[in-house]
Design a protein around this motif. Structure first.
Motif, PDB file in Angstrom:
ATOM      1  N   ILE A 107       0.843  -1.202   0.000  1.00  0.00           N
ATOM      2  CA  ILE A 107       0.000   0.000   0.000  1.00  0.00           C
ATOM      3  C   ILE A 107       0.881   1.257   0.000  1.00  0.00           C
ATOM      4  CG2 ILE A 107      -1.860   1.224   1.223  1.00  0.00           C
ATOM      5  CD1 ILE A 107      -2.558  -1.594   0.035  1.00  0.00           C
ATOM      6  N   ARG A 108       1.962   1.221   0.781  1.00  0.00           N
ATOM      7  CA  ARG A 108       2.894   2.360   0.767  1.00  0.00           C
ATOM      8  C   ARG A 108       3.434   2.585  -0.646  1.00  0.00           C
ATOM      9  NH1 ARG A 108       8.112   3.808   0.021  1.00  0.00           N
ATOM     10  NH2 ARG A 108       8.365   1.699  -0.786  1.00  0.00           N
ATOM     11  N   ALA A 109       3.871   1.488  -1.303  1.00  0.00           N
ATOM     12  CA  ALA A 109       4.419   1.598  -2.658  1.00  0.00           C
ATOM     13  C   ALA A 109       3.362   2.153  -3.609  1.00  0.00           C
ATOM     14  CB  ALA A 109       4.906   0.229  -3.132  1.00  0.00           C
ATOM     15  N   ALA A 110       2.121   1.666  -3.479  1.00  0.00           N
ATOM     16  CA  ALA A 110       1.043   2.125  -4.370  1.00  0.00           C
ATOM     17  C   ALA A 110       0.767   3.612  -4.155  1.00  0.00           C
ATOM     18  CB  ALA A 110      -0.222   1.309  -4.124  1.00  0.00           C
ATOM     19  N   MET A 111       0.764   4.049  -2.910  1.00  0.00           N
ATOM     20  CA  MET A 111       0.505   5.479  -2.655  1.00  0.00           C
ATOM     21  C   MET A 111       1.632   6.341  -3.216  1.00  0.00           C
ATOM     22  SD  MET A 111      -1.540   5.793   0.940  1.00  0.00           S
ATOM     23  CE  MET A 111      -0.361   5.006   2.014  1.00  0.00           C
ATOM     24  N   ASN A 112       2.866   5.880  -3.068  1.00  0.00           N
ATOM     25  CA  ASN A 112       3.991   6.631  -3.658  1.00  0.00           C
ATOM     26  C   ASN A 112       3.808   6.771  -5.167  1.00  0.00           C
ATOM     27  OD1 ASN A 112       5.076   6.680  -1.142  1.00  0.00           O
ATOM     28  ND2 ASN A 112       7.042   5.792  -1.706  1.00  0.00           N
ATOM     29  N   GLU A 113       3.408   5.668  -5.807  1.00  0.00           N
ATOM     30  CA  GLU A 113       3.240   5.720  -7.256  1.00  0.00           C
ATOM     31  C   GLU A 113       2.085   6.657  -7.636  1.00  0.00           C
ATOM     32  OE1 GLU A 113       3.238   2.036  -9.408  1.00  0.00           O
ATOM     33  OE2 GLU A 113       2.907   3.070 -11.309  1.00  0.00           O
ATOM     34  N   ILE A 114       0.976   6.572  -6.908  1.00  0.00           N
ATOM     35  CA  ILE A 114      -0.181   7.431  -7.214  1.00  0.00           C
ATOM     36  C   ILE A 114       0.226   8.906  -7.181  1.00  0.00           C
ATOM     37  CG2 ILE A 114      -2.389   8.262  -6.265  1.00  0.00           C
ATOM     38  CD1 ILE A 114      -2.955   5.289  -5.544  1.00  0.00           C
ATOM     39  N   PHE A 115       1.057   9.270  -6.203  1.00  0.00           N
ATOM     40  CA  PHE A 115       1.465  10.676  -6.107  1.00  0.00           C
ATOM     41  C   PHE A 115       2.408  11.102  -7.238  1.00  0.00           C
ATOM     42  CE2 PHE A 115      -0.702  10.601  -2.150  1.00  0.00           C
ATOM     43  CZ  PHE A 115      -1.075  11.916  -1.938  1.00  0.00           C
ATOM     44  N   ASP A 116       3.012  10.140  -7.950  1.00  0.00           N
ATOM     45  CA  ASP A 116       3.794  10.498  -9.134  1.00  0.00           C
ATOM     46  C   ASP A 116       2.895  10.806 -10.327  1.00  0.00           C
ATOM     47  OD1 ASP A 116       6.150  10.452  -7.835  1.00  0.00           O
ATOM     48  OD2 ASP A 116       6.847   8.534  -8.615  1.00  0.00           O
ATOM     49  N   TYR A 117       1.606  10.471 -10.220  1.00  0.00           N
ATOM     50  CA  TYR A 117       0.654  10.803 -11.290  1.00  0.00           C
ATOM     51  C   TYR A 117      -0.067  12.116 -11.005  1.00  0.00           C
ATOM     52  CZ  TYR A 117       1.003   6.262 -13.598  1.00  0.00           C
ATOM     53  OH  TYR A 117       1.446   5.166 -14.292  1.00  0.00           O
ATOM     54  N   GLY A 118      -0.070  12.539  -9.752  1.00  0.00           N
ATOM     55  CA  GLY A 118      -0.786  13.771  -9.430  1.00  0.00           C
ATOM     56  C   GLY A 118      -1.136  13.793  -7.953  1.00  0.00           C
ATOM     57  N   ARG A 119      -1.985  14.778  -7.568  1.00  0.00           N
ATOM     58  CA  ARG A 119      -2.315  14.947  -6.162  1.00  0.00           C
ATOM     59  C   ARG A 119      -3.802  14.707  -5.954  1.00  0.00           C
ATOM     60  NH1 ARG A 119      -4.139  19.021  -2.766  1.00  0.00           N
ATOM     61  NH2 ARG A 119      -3.103  19.135  -0.745  1.00  0.00           N
ATOM     62  N   PRO A 120      -4.161  13.508  -5.514  1.00  0.00           N
ATOM     63  CA  PRO A 120      -5.576  13.228  -5.302  1.00  0.00           C
ATOM     64  C   PRO A 120      -6.101  13.990  -4.078  1.00  0.00           C
ATOM     65  CG  PRO A 120      -4.231  11.369  -4.599  1.00  0.00           C
ATOM     66  CD  PRO A 120      -3.297  12.368  -5.186  1.00  0.00           C
ATOM     67  N   ARG A 121      -7.442  14.116  -4.008  1.00  0.00           N
ATOM     68  CA  ARG A 121      -8.021  14.803  -2.855  1.00  0.00           C
ATOM     69  C   ARG A 121      -7.910  13.913  -1.622  1.00  0.00           C
ATOM     70  NH1 ARG A 121     -12.938  16.538  -0.209  1.00  0.00           N
ATOM     71  NH2 ARG A 121     -14.003  14.626  -0.772  1.00  0.00           N
ATOM     72  N   ARG A 122      -8.163  12.627  -1.855  1.00  0.00           N
ATOM     73  CA  ARG A 122      -8.211  11.711  -0.732  1.00  0.00           C
ATOM     74  C   ARG A 122      -7.989  10.289  -1.239  1.00  0.00           C
ATOM     75  NH1 ARG A 122     -13.372  11.586   3.386  1.00  0.00           N
ATOM     76  NH2 ARG A 122     -12.846   9.618   4.380  1.00  0.00           N
ATOM     77  N   ILE A 123      -7.249   9.479  -0.492  1.00  0.00           N
ATOM     78  CA  ILE A 123      -7.113   8.059  -0.835  1.00  0.00           C
ATOM     79  C   ILE A 123      -7.766   7.237   0.271  1.00  0.00           C
ATOM     80  CG2 ILE A 123      -5.548   6.134  -1.312  1.00  0.00           C
ATOM     81  CD1 ILE A 123      -3.461   8.072  -2.295  1.00  0.00           C
ATOM     82  N   ASN A 124      -8.723   6.402  -0.115  1.00  0.00           N
ATOM     83  CA  ASN A 124      -9.373   5.485   0.826  1.00  0.00           C
ATOM     84  C   ASN A 124      -8.905   4.083   0.490  1.00  0.00           C
ATOM     85  OD1 ASN A 124     -11.588   7.591   1.735  1.00  0.00           O
ATOM     86  ND2 ASN A 124     -11.510   7.605  -0.502  1.00  0.00           N
TER      87      ASN A 124
END
Lengths: 171, 336
Positions: A107-124
């Motif tokens: 999950i940590r790795a996935a969140m790091n990758e998501i932030f390389d695509y942009g800045r979401p409002r919220r991750i659940n």
């Protein structure tokens, strides 16, 4: 956590439970245009079927191969298939989906990758089966079920249709 | 000092994973396909807002170029940076070796700076292979061109270009045109094309620049451009390497262009949907006409973009092979 088990729940029954929980979570939290992102491979299957059942317009798939923290021990996995996310995830309400939550490293790795695509409002975080054993301060917002496995065991999901769990020894 | 005759063995781990990348020769179809598949995923990561992935974070890559090459060096540099590695560029041609230091002394000094990977370009055939045999286990060597022998990352980026523009390499007729004699690219391409199932590989050029042993590699030799281009799916033009050529090999540049330069009229002999490739830098009006280089069928600039992705893929795979080999040796050490 419930007491240690040596058999796993029926994955299809859990999936129905998870679907209902995701649906009420979206309503309760008033998520606007939620974006499901599944982690390859089990989480991607789940996200695909959740998308169908909840009739959501979009789906993201994330492959964390390039973001793992064990490259020096294991190297690259044999097949890295790459991620497919919508053009923009800026200010989106994301529901990150995975099959089994244990250490929290995926999950940590996935969140790091998501932030390389942009800045979401919220991750659940939505998880089919939480088996405990966390190494990081990460918790699911939506779960199918929680069980406690004996220390040397892990759960593996097969799919995508039907889903089933098998119990494996930790490598 | 023991020398392995076969560079294929030097570049693989015991379980057949890449740990150095020295040549396309002898690599299996599945391994070459794995490189292309991984490169495809790196094309998609480079289309994002943040182009980097953290795969080689904390690793140090040294670009060791004993010969100049701006494009190859800068694409390796970008590839390393997009994998989050730190990179050091050494212009060896102008530094230590010119003061009399031997190749291995240079290398050992750089190893002492805790480098994890060397990208080597050298004028001598076999230089990267030699270094791979001498280097400390755990350090990966990538061949960025050795003499007339091999230029495997260029060959693989060409394979990726064909696959992305023609869908597959299987069944394609590929014509390689020009200075085959001095071309390490052509040799690496022929090995990769044969392994990946190309229907026919043709080499076309004047007899002085097309060595006969090309036939032994499985290529069909043509001395006439028009015959060689007939019904080709892919046309790869090579640069006329003027700096490596003595006058006797060629009459004149204008004569060469007349006979072997690719013009729109000659390209019309190939299939209508044929693609035109060139490893660069191009000599306009020598081996290729501007109308073709800038035309609809040219994919020359796409090749440059794919070059970064392919170099990211081989760097990641070689580092991964080294990591798994080191981990295996460590666990073996613990059980002993």
């Amino acid at each position: 956590m419930p007491s240690t088990v040596n058999s796993l729940p029926d994955a299809e029954v859990l999936f129905q439970q998870l679907g209902a929980n995701v649906k009420s979570y979206i309503t309760d939290n008033n998520l606007q245009q939620p974006l499901l992102i599944g982690i390859r491979s089990g989480g991607a299957w789940l996200a695909q079927r959740l998308q169908e059942e909840l009739e959501l317009p979009e789906l993201g798939i994330i492959d964390i191969s390039f973001y793992r923290d064990d490259f020096d021990e294991r190297g690259l996995p044999i097949r890295a298939q790459g991620s497919k996310l919508p053009d923009s995830i800026e200010d989106r309400d994301i529901i990150l989906v995975d099959d089994v939550l244990m250490s929290g490293r995926t999950i940590r790795a996935a969140m790091n990758e998501i932030f390389d695509y942009g800045r979401p409002r919220r991750i659940n975080l939505a998880i089919l089966l939480d088996i405990g054993g966390r190494h990081l301060p990460i918790q699911a917002d939506i779960v199918g079920a929680k069980v406690a496995l004996s220390a040397n065991k892990k759960a593996k999901l097969s799919g995508p249709k039907p889903f089933s769990f098998s119990l494996e020894n930790q490598s | 000092m023991t020398r392995h005759a076969d560079p294929t063995q030097v570049q693989l781990t015991a379980d057949g994973r890449l740990k150095h990348f020295l040549t396309t020769e002898g690599l299996t179809k599945s391994l070459l396909t794995e490189i292309l598949d991984l490169a495809d995923s790196f094309i998609s990561t480079q289309e994002r807002a943040v182009k980097k992935v953290p795969l080689l974070r904390g690793k140090t890559v040294v670009n060791l170029f004993f010969e100049n090459s701006t494009r190859t060096r800068s694409t390796f540099e970008l590839a390393a940076k997009r994998l989050s590695a730190d990179i050091l560029n050494l212009d060896i041609a102008r530094s230590a070796t010119s003061k009399g230091e031997t190749l291995m002394d240079t290398l050992w000094n750089l190893e002492a700076m805790y480098s994890d990977m060397f990208v080597v370009r050298h004028a001598d055939s076999g230089a990267a292979h030699f270094i791979a045999e001498q280097v400390t286990p755990g350090v990966a060597i990538i061949n960025a061109g050795d003499g007339r022998h091999a230029h495997p990352t260029q060959a693989m980026l060409d394979m990726l270009t064909i696959r992305r523009h023609k869908g597959t390499i299987e069944g394609q007729t590929v014509a390689i045109v020009g200075d085959i004699l001095h071309s390490r690219v052509a040799r690496s391409q022929i090995h990769a094309l044969k392994t990946l199932g190309a229907k026919e590989v043709r080499v076309i050029g004047p007899a002085t620049l097309v060595p006969k042993e090309m036939a032994a590699l499985g290529a069909k030799v043509f001395y006439d451009l028009e015959q060689g281009l007939a019904d080709a799916d892919v046309v790869i033009m090579l640069r006329l390497q003027k700096e490596r050529m003595s006058d006797a090999l060629l009459p004149s540049e204008s004569e060469y262009f007349k006979l072997y330069g690719l013009t729109e009229a000659k390209l019309a002999l190939a299939k209508p949907d044929a693609i035109v490739m060139h490893p660069g830098p191009i000599n306009r009006g020598v081996e290729i006409d501007s109308a073709v280089a800038d035309g609809q069928q040219s994919v020359i600039l796409n090749q440059v973009s794919y070059g970064i992705a392919v170099r990211m893929a081989v760097m990641a795979m070689a580092m991964s092979g080294q990591a798994s080999e080191q981990a295996a040796e460590k666990s073996q050490g613990e059980t002993l």
